[in-house]
Design a protein around this motif. Structure first.
Motif, PDB file in Angstrom:
ATOM      1  N   ASN A  48      -0.843  -6.831   5.430  1.00 20.14           N
ATOM      2  CA  ASN A  48      -0.315  -5.405   6.539  1.00 20.14           C
ATOM      3  C   ASN A  48       0.970  -5.805   6.554  1.00 20.14           C
ATOM      4  O   ASN A  48       2.031  -4.894   6.684  1.00 20.14           O
ATOM      5  CB  ASN A  48      -1.383  -5.231   6.742  1.00 20.14           C
ATOM      6  CG  ASN A  48      -1.426  -5.820   7.770  1.00 20.14           C
ATOM      7  OD1 ASN A  48      -1.740  -6.836   8.142  1.00 20.14           O
ATOM      8  ND2 ASN A  48      -1.927  -5.409   9.405  1.00 20.14           N
ATOM      9  N   LEU A  49       1.845  -6.993   6.114  1.00 20.54           N
ATOM     10  CA  LEU A  49       2.836  -6.963   7.059  1.00 20.54           C
ATOM     11  C   LEU A  49       3.010  -6.417   8.380  1.00 20.54           C
ATOM     12  O   LEU A  49       4.493  -5.525   8.757  1.00 20.54           O
ATOM     13  CB  LEU A  49       4.218  -6.877   6.303  1.00 20.54           C
ATOM     14  CG  LEU A  49       4.642  -7.642   5.107  1.00 20.54           C
ATOM     15  CD1 LEU A  49       5.784  -7.232   4.626  1.00 20.54           C
ATOM     16  CD2 LEU A  49       4.245  -9.024   5.537  1.00 20.54           C
ATOM     17  N   GLY A  99       1.472  -3.546   9.330  1.00 21.82           N
ATOM     18  CA  GLY A  99       1.418  -2.365   9.368  1.00 21.82           C
ATOM     19  C   GLY A  99      -0.001  -1.327   9.563  1.00 21.82           C
ATOM     20  O   GLY A  99      -0.379  -2.973   8.966  1.00 21.82           O
ATOM     21  N   PRO A 142      -4.988   3.239   3.957  1.00 26.30           N
ATOM     22  CA  PRO A 142      -3.467   3.402   3.777  1.00 26.30           C
ATOM     23  C   PRO A 142      -2.382   1.990   3.110  1.00 26.30           C
ATOM     24  O   PRO A 142      -1.535   1.982   2.587  1.00 26.30           O
ATOM     25  CB  PRO A 142      -3.289   4.035   5.263  1.00 26.30           C
ATOM     26  CG  PRO A 142      -4.650   4.297   5.413  1.00 26.30           C
ATOM     27  CD  PRO A 142      -5.469   3.347   4.480  1.00 26.30           C
ATOM     28  N   VAL A 143      -2.764   0.995   4.197  1.00 29.15           N
ATOM     29  CA  VAL A 143      -2.242   0.083   3.842  1.00 29.15           C
ATOM     30  C   VAL A 143      -2.222  -0.046   2.379  1.00 29.15           C
ATOM     31  O   VAL A 143      -0.537  -1.123   1.791  1.00 29.15           O
ATOM     32  CB  VAL A 143      -2.691  -1.458   4.645  1.00 29.15           C
ATOM     33  CG1 VAL A 143      -1.862  -1.807   4.468  1.00 29.15           C
ATOM     34  CG2 VAL A 143      -2.819  -0.726   5.878  1.00 29.15           C
ATOM     35  N   LEU A 147      -1.362   1.210   0.079  1.00 35.23           N
ATOM     36  CA  LEU A 147      -0.253   2.073  -0.663  1.00 35.23           C
ATOM     37  C   LEU A 147       1.037   1.344  -0.532  1.00 35.23           C
ATOM     38  O   LEU A 147       2.574   1.700  -0.704  1.00 35.23           O
ATOM     39  CB  LEU A 147       0.233   3.230   0.318  1.00 35.23           C
ATOM     40  CG  LEU A 147      -0.225   4.926  -0.649  1.00 35.23           C
ATOM     41  CD1 LEU A 147      -0.130   5.259  -1.651  1.00 35.23           C
ATOM     42  CD2 LEU A 147      -2.077   4.678  -1.215  1.00 35.23           C
ATOM     43  N   GLN A 148       1.031   0.421   0.800  1.00 31.02           N
ATOM     44  CA  GLN A 148       2.335   0.034   1.153  1.00 31.02           C
ATOM     45  C   GLN A 148       2.945  -0.543  -0.392  1.00 31.02           C
ATOM     46  O   GLN A 148       3.607  -1.022  -0.805  1.00 31.02           O
ATOM     47  CB  GLN A 148       2.382  -0.624   2.266  1.00 31.02           C
ATOM     48  CG  GLN A 148       3.558  -2.170   2.385  1.00 31.02           C
ATOM     49  CD  GLN A 148       2.815  -2.582   3.306  1.00 31.02           C
ATOM     50  OE1 GLN A 148       2.616  -4.243   3.343  1.00 31.02           O
ATOM     51  NE2 GLN A 148       2.837  -2.156   5.223  1.00 31.02           N
ATOM     52  N   LEU A 172       3.143   1.681  -3.137  1.00 36.96           N
ATOM     53  CA  LEU A 172       5.000   2.402  -3.488  1.00 36.96           C
ATOM     54  C   LEU A 172       5.757   1.429  -3.721  1.00 36.96           C
ATOM     55  O   LEU A 172       6.900   1.556  -4.791  1.00 36.96           O
ATOM     56  CB  LEU A 172       4.615   2.945  -2.136  1.00 36.96           C
ATOM     57  CG  LEU A 172       4.271   4.123  -1.861  1.00 36.96           C
ATOM     58  CD1 LEU A 172       4.553   4.540  -0.817  1.00 36.96           C
ATOM     59  CD2 LEU A 172       4.315   5.019  -2.926  1.00 36.96           C
ATOM     60  N   LYS A 173       5.420   0.023  -3.148  1.00 37.42           N
ATOM     61  CA  LYS A 173       6.075  -0.741  -3.488  1.00 37.42           C
ATOM     62  C   LYS A 173       6.530  -0.698  -4.856  1.00 37.42           C
ATOM     63  O   LYS A 173       7.558  -0.906  -6.064  1.00 37.42           O
ATOM     64  CB  LYS A 173       5.562  -1.912  -3.096  1.00 37.42           C
ATOM     65  CG  LYS A 173       7.137  -3.393  -3.096  1.00 37.42           C
ATOM     66  CD  LYS A 173       6.764  -4.861  -1.965  1.00 37.42           C
ATOM     67  CE  LYS A 173       7.392  -6.208  -2.825  1.00 37.42           C
ATOM     68  NZ  LYS A 173       8.609  -5.958  -2.851  1.00 37.42           N
ATOM     69  N   ILE A 218       2.708   8.834   4.175  1.00 38.15           N
ATOM     70  CA  ILE A 218       1.334   9.319   3.714  1.00 38.15           C
ATOM     71  C   ILE A 218       0.199  10.009   4.559  1.00 38.15           C
ATOM     72  O   ILE A 218      -0.717  10.491   4.423  1.00 38.15           O
ATOM     73  CB  ILE A 218       0.643   8.384   3.031  1.00 38.15           C
ATOM     74  CG1 ILE A 218       0.377   6.936   3.682  1.00 38.15           C
ATOM     75  CG2 ILE A 218       1.234   7.744   2.052  1.00 38.15           C
ATOM     76  CD1 ILE A 218      -0.550   5.949   3.204  1.00 38.15           C
ATOM     77  N   MET A 270       4.361  -0.747  13.426  1.00 42.83           N
ATOM     78  CA  MET A 270       2.938  -0.409  12.185  1.00 42.83           C
ATOM     79  C   MET A 270       2.903   0.663  11.361  1.00 42.83           C
ATOM     80  O   MET A 270       1.609   0.908  11.084  1.00 42.83           O
ATOM     81  CB  MET A 270       1.686  -0.164  13.896  1.00 42.83           C
ATOM     82  CG  MET A 270       1.640  -1.167  14.264  1.00 42.83           C
ATOM     83  SD  MET A 270       0.123  -0.901  15.535  1.00 42.83           S
ATOM     84  CE  MET A 270      -0.022  -2.389  16.217  1.00 42.83           C
ATOM     85  N   CYS A 271       3.451   0.687  11.387  1.00 45.23           N
ATOM     86  CA  CYS A 271       4.263   1.655   9.820  1.00 45.23           C
ATOM     87  C   CYS A 271       3.312   1.269   8.431  1.00 45.23           C
ATOM     88  O   CYS A 271       3.558   0.262   8.578  1.00 45.23           O
ATOM     89  CB  CYS A 271       5.457   2.405   9.946  1.00 45.23           C
ATOM     90  SG  CYS A 271       5.366   3.717   8.534  1.00 45.23           S
TER      91      CYS A 271
END
Lengths: 966, 238, 313
Positions: free
Chosen positions: A103-104, A106, A240-241, A243-244, A247-248, B14, B155-156
């Motif tokens: 998640n880096l 996120g 949701p993560v 999508l990180q 989307l990359k 999102i 944290m996004c």
């Protein structure tokens, strides 16, 4: 009211403009570390920067009494890393784990609010029982004694199968393993958990296609995808993560992102192509795509020849799905289906992602197999950037499934055949006959042996009742239940009831039980749903932040969690409660034979080591506690895309040793990041498809042809390895003497020394053989995945052509209806299609998240999404109270949300709400102070009958309803 | 001198609301106060986009301009802070702020709003000692003093929300824009909404107008992009 | 089509935001449900800021300053307006006790509101620099809270006052003449009834503008009805413009009612005015009173204070 005096500012009261005091702050801002931090979190792409930021972090002097704990988010299966700061036992801060490879740093709303667990103000605080409709506080001793006595009494009267052990995807791996062991030693297969109602059809469908029923690649590997195909997955809200990563790929690989969903979701908003299909028509849609792929010769013919069995039969079925028929059934026109097919053909490797939109159907197993077949046809399997990226639900639903908290398998997918029991009896160091004696002596079901003769199946080898059907196990006429007696006691251990369908009947089931035991950090809807006045026990369990252990993310990586805080209030961790309970029930000696118990808490590391000794099938053998802790301490050394450590203590290993991590820990297998990737040696994490279905069928070779993993000494397909095969190959003498003694007469799955696996891998081969994936699963009701209309369908005209199954007399111990449900015309009275799904703020039954004020504030009302057209026709406005009445009469009173997210004729409800039942608010029934902030109708009160034909997965994605103004 | 800015990349946002709860986490603001919020436009329709909004820490801050007690202060890093001891809760900043950033604990009768609360860029308050309990109680955490950035951006989930020095933020954003433009040139495409529009029995709806012009029937290759040729960069960053 | 230009992926979004796309159809949503939470950018805010900072504050300063200046100049030129005939000692009942209570309640509330309002308007330039942020903030806060509570009370008082004083304040032809003669301030006698045109103008100003100020003030004072930002901004416009007008007028009224004119203050102080004063300034009313026989015989009693005012009426 009054302003407090500003400390230390007494002399400056006449200062017109308060001066900014902090020179230090300015200095900080001028340093490069902050800038690096800024750019890191902005791109989230550079590991070099990541480490710099980490160094800056570490340089900061922490307060002397500050403890830093590394843990993993306990919400979804992405497995985001969390850094918790604890001062004097209080969880004071949560910092982003910038170096965590998943998640880096996120987080979604849930992950970013995880620290609220440290407050726990709405938790269940003490053991309690219901006496005359009032909650009464108990001591733990009293609670365990009373519950234990009642369980033993029921066992005496009705046998062990009358107690249902409902476990949880919220257990750690160790707790999940112990839970299955506890149910087994109690003597029942009536044990299950959330996987049944989330991805059981995936596990069954995918495992039966190519070997393992899990996500084949990883979230991170999506970076390599050239195309992304998502069906029935709203990852923007559920993961949701993820999508990180998606989307990359979309931005940097220019990967088209196709989203197929009945609902225009937050995920669809980011798609390059969004396709709306009618709920429950996944198979026709996929066949529609394959129609174009086959018609244009876009399939990967060489891949299919080498590694796929049965594609010809698929082609025959696909040929029936002409574009016109696809449009008729799914609603998607030829042009759009063709465009999607063409995109996937043109951009390879492409990944396929699915979630519960595909699994929760009566034909869920057909759906999941169809998705697999799409990837097989495109040759996207076993490659980085391809694969089936199946996003699991809860944080440890993968682990709990792997550890067999299911009614049809022991840990490691060994099944419940006699051999499996013997294997585990040996690992557990208990006598098999004693174990067998723990079970009911009679026989419930008849089956067929290998030669097709009818035999009676022992209770020990009979699949238990799945969680989706427990209410029928309670309510069904005793004569129709294939066990000695109905279920009389339910143990709901970390499981919300409102995630299961048929709420109105569930209420009756709760009321009929002799005893209901809820073991959970929260009272859950189970505590309040029924009209019971007594016989309900609440035992406060801790969350995963008050204990420690390992957890398996969706990508099969096993991550270690630190303990953050001490158990809150009087709660105890699950494994301690299990110890207390087994002690009371009289099998703690057997249960904890090789596990040390400190006070009342079994040592987690001992549990890990015990399962390391037995989990050979899925390669949970190499992940020793020591290795897992080492990975936990070295998050930052793992590559963001490949997950492979680049230097450092874990050099060359994949993060979390994603299973299969073959052999013993000493073998140092790096784990397998992408399954079935033949471009790597097995020792480096390469694999091929598993040989699990025999070597030939009807004269056709099932083993791989001209395909093998890199470096394999057998350069063709081969069966799974046994001691005999090793001898035939002349590899037997590679075993040590000790290994030989252990391996004699064994195979790769039950050789406890790990010698067979070690030697096979040394020769470059996969322990489980090298076979083709099978596009047809001849052991399933529909060998070729076909479309069948949902039980509650609004397309009556399609029933004749695509009818559902015949009713079954005994399926998972219960009569199961299909055709008799589908035949009457429900659509006449219930014209709207009803579907369900997730919200980002809540998770599962939602008791935990609705008790978190930071989250609850963002979703205060249960709602139903309806299209403006339907709203106008029904005279509804946004925010109106409406009744949504399910086709079986269950009604929920909710707020209307008028939106074009859903098509006309379709209504959507989130499934996380509970605590209101058919218009009645149940808030005053919660034990004082433990009612969640937000209550709402459970959508499953309105959801209806319908179970998958293989796994008894419930149908929650396609039912019928009618909506009227309240 | 650094100028701290937020920028939310709507292509990545999102609406997971992670920033909203991260803010609660960092600053323990009570129920009802949301220093940050996510807004979704064109909800449920092609072109739907979300964006996270909070105080933008404007260079020429309207809140600061209109405050009758001059309680705002712009730090040398460009962070707009306000002094809760001076604040009188008049609500003028709330009228003036175009982004709706100022929040009030209550909306009571007789204009009993309490002290204004807004995003501090996780820089605490202007008066108290850094990271003192008093500062935390009034303003929340002071991450800037610790050399960290606001928790919402850190944290996004999709790295949509950027925070930091304006020049760094815009460099990153520019890089993304270039990536995406390349993506568009290489055949990425705008959203196409297509498919199921069933007729609904019993509701009198027999047919639904087709999504005219949205379905595409390109026989070969990826459909052409229908992106308006614009190079204008919007200026949410000052 | 692709023309090689670099497209900003955010462009459509910001275009949509600026154009409030979808806002009309309710397709803008936020899980944060506070007021106006779905409004991304409210350009009204900037307009309001320009209004307040560039228009209201300078204009109000000029208007109020000029009013003060005019009063000072008037004083210098005209001096105190004496009762030409001197005190007659003969009293005419001009206001009932109730009327005086109503007047003074309203007046005190008005002054409180005006002062606190002015501090809210200009305090930033006066209070904060003089007292510092802490004390100045506290003072301003006290002013604001006083304003918040005095406002609704003033509304009630105003309503009662409008009713109480409407008799005699209806415009008549006489008023035109009075106005044409400049109210007799500069020598020429101007006839007037119970109230002269200047007093009537003040009555109607406070009745109408006061009502607007009160209503708009209530909108600002009760944010608990979920009125949006724009509503409150419009209200503030009305409130501030109305208030400045009222304050300017009030300054004139206060001057005229106190030190400007001999014999004026005691009418509202005691309820009685001197008959000579009435003769000179409200001759028509005096005549009416005389006709009705409501003029007492001369006495030597000193005028009572408001507190000691009798209850004879």
């Amino acid at each position: 009211m009054k302003l407090t005096k500003i400390s230390g500012q007494t002399g400056t009261v006449t200062t017109a403009t308060p001066a900014i005091k902090s020179v230090t702050r300015r200095e900080f801002l001028q340093t490069s570390s902050l800038m690096a931090g800024g750019s890191l979190l902005a791109t989230g792409l550079s590991t070099g920067m990541m480490r710099k930021a980490q160094a800056a972090d570490a340089a900061k002097p922490a307060a002397a009494n500050t403890k830093i704990a590394r843990t993993i988010c306990s919400h979804c299966s992405v497995g985001c890393g969390i850094i918790a700061e604890v001062q004097n036992g209080v969880w004071t801060k949560q910092e982003p784990a910038f170096d965590h490879p998943f998640n880096l740093g996120g987080h979604c709303a849930k992950g970013a609010a995880i620290r609220e667990h440290g407050h726990g103000e709405r938790r269940l605080k003490y053991p309690m029982k219901l006496v005359d409709g009032k909650w009464k506080k108990l001591s733990w001793d009293e609670a365990i004694n009373e519950v234990g006595d009642k369980l033993l009494q029921i066992r005496e009267q009705s046998g062990p199968d009358s107690v249902y052990w409902l476990g949880s995807a919220k257990h750690s791996n160790e707790q999940a393993y112990l839970y299955r062991k506890m149910a087994s030693l109690w003597g029942t297969n009536n044990v299950d958990h959330q996987a049944r109602i989330c991805h059981s059809t995936t596990v069954a469908g995918v495992a039966n296609t190519w070997g393992y029923g899990a996500m084949t690649n990883s979230y991170n590997d999506i970076h390599n995808a050239k195309a992304i195909f998502m069906i029935g997955a709203n990852s923007a809200e559920a993961h949701p993560v993820a999508l990180q990563h998606i989307l990359k790929a979309k931005e940097e690989n220019h990967a088209p992102m196709i989203v197929v969903d009945p609902r225009f979701t937050r995920t669809a908003a980011h798609a390059t192509q969004y396709i709306r299909i009618r709920p429950g028509t996944d198979v026709p849609f996929i066949w529609g795509m394959l129609y174009h792929i086959f018609a244009n010769g876009w399939e990967d013919k060489e891949f299919i020849r080498q590694r796929v069995y049965g594609m010809e039969e698929i082609k025959a079925e696909v040929a029936k799905w002409t574009p016109a028929e696809v449009e008729n059934v799914t609603g998607a026109s030829e042009a759009v289906v063709k465009r999607a097919a063409q995109t996937m053909a043109q951009y390879r490797p492409g990944t396929v992602i699915w979630c519960m939109g595909g699994t929760q159907h009566t034909i869920g197993n057909n759906n999941t197999r169809a998705y697999c077949i799409l990837q097989l046809a495109l040759g996207n399997m076993g490659v980085s950037g391809g694969g089936t990226n199946i996003f699991r639900g809860h944080d440890n639903v993968q682990g709990a499934t792997d550890f067999g908290v299911t009614s049809d398998s022991l840990p490691g997918y060994y099944g419940i055949e006699e051999g499996a029991w013997k294997h585990w009896a040996k690992v557990w160091d208990v006598d098999f006959e004693w174990l067998k004696g723990r079970f009911e002596a009679g026989k419930y079901e008849k089956g067929k042996d290998k030669d097709g003769n009818e035999i009676e199946i022992g209770v020990m080898n009979t699949k238990g009742i799945p969680v989706s059907r427990w209410i029928d196990g309670v309510l069904e006429d005793k004569a129709n239940v294939a066990q000695k007696d109905n279920i009389r006691a339910m143990i709901m251990w970390g499981h919300a009831p409102n995630s299961q369908t048929r709420g109105t009947e569930m209420k009756k089931a709760f009321e009929k039980l002799d005893m209901l035991v809820i073991v959970d950090p929260f009272p859950t809807v189970s505590a309040v749903m029924s009209e019971r006045k007594d016989g309900v026990y609440l035992l406060p369990a801790t969350t995963q932040f008050e204990t420690y252990g390992s957890v398996t993310a969706s990508n099969r990586s096993v991550q270690w969690r630190d303990q953050v805080i001490e158990p809150l209030f009087e709660s105890k961790p699950d494994h301690s409660i299990m110890y207390l309970l087994t002690k009371k029930l009289g099998f703690d000696k057997e249960m904890f034979k090789n596990i040390s118990v400190k006070g009342e808490e079994p040592l987690i590391e001992d549990v890990t080591r015990e399962f390391n000794r037995g989990m050979w099938t899925v390669g949970y053998t190499g992940q020793s506690p020591e290795r897992l802790k080492q990975h936990q301490q070295n998050w930052g050394t793992f590559d963001y895309t490949s997950l492979r450590a680049n230097g450092g203590a874990c050099d060359g290993e994949f993060y979390g040793l994603p299973w299969p991590c073959w052999g013993t820990p000493e073998m140092k297998h790096p784990g397998t990041a992408n399954l079935y990737d033949t471009r790597l040696t097995v020792a480096e994490g390469g694999l091929n498809f598993r040989a699990n279905f025999g070597v030939e069928r009807n004269g056709v070779n099932l083993l791989a042809e001209d395909s093998w993993s890199k470096g394999a000494e057998i350069q063709d397909g081969y069966p799974e390895f046994t001691a005999d095969l090793l001898k035939k190959l002349g590899w037997w003498d590679d075993l040590t003497e000790a290994e030989k003694a252990a391996a004699e007469g064994k195979n790769w799955k039950n050789d406890l020394s790990g010698g067979i696996q070690r030697v096979v891998i040394k020769h470059g081969c996969a322990p489980f053989g090298n076979a083709k994936a099978r596009a047809i699963v001849w052991t399933f009701p529909d060998p070729v995945p076909i479309h069948r209309e949902p039980l509650y369908t609004s397309r009556r005209d399609l029933i004749e052509k695509y009818p559902t199954y015949e009713d079954r007399k005994s399926f998972w111990r219960l009569p199961t209806r299909y055709k008799s449900v589908q035949t009457p015309d429900h659509a006449k009275d219930y014209p709207m299609i009803l579907t369900s799904g997730r919200l980002v703020e809540y998770e599962g039954g939602g008791d935990e998240t609705r008790s978190n004020p930071w989250l609850a504030e963002l979703q205060q009302h249960m709602f139903v999404e309806i299209n403006p057209r339907d709203a106008n026709n029904a005279g509804l406005k946004e925010g109106d109270d409406v009744w949504v009445e399910g086709a079986e009469g269950g009604k929920i009173k909710v707020k209307a949300l008028v939106t074009e997210r859903v098509a006309p004729g379709v209504a959507f409800t989130p499934f996380h709400f509970g605590g209101v039942f058919q218009g009645k608010d149940l808030r005053d029934k919660y034990p004082e102070g433990s009612d969640p902030y937000v209550l709402g109708e459970a959508c499953n009160t309105a959801f209806t009958y319908g179970y998958d034909s293989v796994t008894a997965m419930q149908e929650t994605k396609c039912s019928l309803c009618r909506i009227t103004k309240a | 001198m650094a100028r701290m800015k937020f920028y939310c990349d709507s292509e990545r946002c999102i609406e997971c609301n992670g920033c909203v709860t991260a803010c609660k986490n960092a600053n323990e603001v009570p129920w009802g106060i949301n220093r940050r919020r996510v807004v979704t436009i064109k909800d449920g329709q092609p072109g739907e986009r979300s964006i996270s909004v909070a105080c933008m820490h404007c260079s020429d801050a309207p809140c600061q301009a209109v405050c009758p007690v001059n309680c705002f202060v712009t730090t040398p890093d460009g962070i707009v802070l306000h002094n809760k001891d001076t604040c009188i809760g008049c609500g003028y900043c709330f009228y003036a702020c175009p982004f709706g950033a100022p929040q009030f604990p209550t909306d009571g009768a007789f204009s009993s709003r309490g002290k204004m609360d807004k995003c501090t860029f996780c820089a605490g308050g202007p008066e108290e000692a850094d990271n003192s309990p008093e500062e935390f109680r009034k303003y929340g955490s002071n991450r800037i003093a610790e050399g960290k950035l606001p928790l919402c951006a850190e944290m996004c989930s999709t790295k949509a929300l950027l925070a930091g020095d304006a020049s760094v933020v815009s460099d990153i954003y520019r890089q993304r824009v270039v990536n995406r433009a390349a993506s568009a040139l290489l055949g990425g495409s705008g959203l196409q909404q297509t498919g199921f529009q069933p007729s609904v029995a019993g509701t009198g709806v027999t047919s639904v107008p087709p999504e005219s012009g949205k379905a595409t029937a390109e026989p070969t290759g990826m459909p052409a992009d229908d992106v308006p040729p614009s190079t204008q960069v919007p200026a949410p960053l000052q | 089509m692709n023309d090689g230009s670099v497209k900003n992926p955010g462009i459509e979004f910001w275009d949509a935001v600026r154009g409030h796309e979808g806002a009309e159809t309710g397709q803008v949503r936020s899980q944060v449900t506070s007021i106006d939470s779905t409004t991304l950018i409210n350009p009204m805010g900037e307009e309001w800021r320009l209004y307040r900072m560039d228009m209201l504050i300078p204009t109000a300063a000029i208007v109020l300053g000029l009013t003060l200046l005019a009063i000072v100049l008037f004083r210098l030129i005209r001096g105190e307006i004496k009762i030409q005939g001197g005190y007659s000692g003969q009293k005419i009942k001009r206001f009932s006790t109730f009327q005086r209570y109503v007047h003074w309640t309203t007046a005190i509330l008005f002054i409180v509101l005006a002062l606190t309002g002015v501090i809210l308007l200009f305090g930033r330039y006066i209070v904060i620099p003089v007292f510092g942020a802490e004390i100045g903030g506290t003072l301003t806060w006290l002013c604001k809270r006083t304003h918040d509570f005095a406002g609704p009370a003033f509304g009630v008082a105003l309503l009662v006052m409008i009713i109480t004083f409407i008799k005699g304040n209806m415009p008549s032809r006489i008023d035109l003449q009075w106005l044409l003669k400049g109210g007799g301030l500069f020598g020429k006698h101007a006839s007037a009834g119970r109230y002269n045109a200047g007093e009537k103008a003040w009555y109607w100003t406070i009745a109408l503008a006061g009502t607007l100020v009160v209503l708009s003030g209530l909108v600002l004072d009760f944010p608990n009805f979920d009125q949006g930002r724009n509503t409150m901004m419009y209200s503030h416009w009305v409130h501030s413009i109305g208030a400045v007008i009222l304050i300017a007028f009030a300054m004139g009224h206060i001057y005229m009612g106190t030190i400007a004119m001999q014999g004026a203050f005691e009418a509202m102080q005691t309820g009685y005015c001197d008959s000579n004063w009435a003769k000179e300034h409200h001759d028509l009313w005096y005549a009416d009173m005389q006709e009705a026989g409501k003029i007492d015989e001369p006495t030597n009693e000193p005028a009572g204070t408001l507190q000691l005012a009798d209850n004879k009426s």
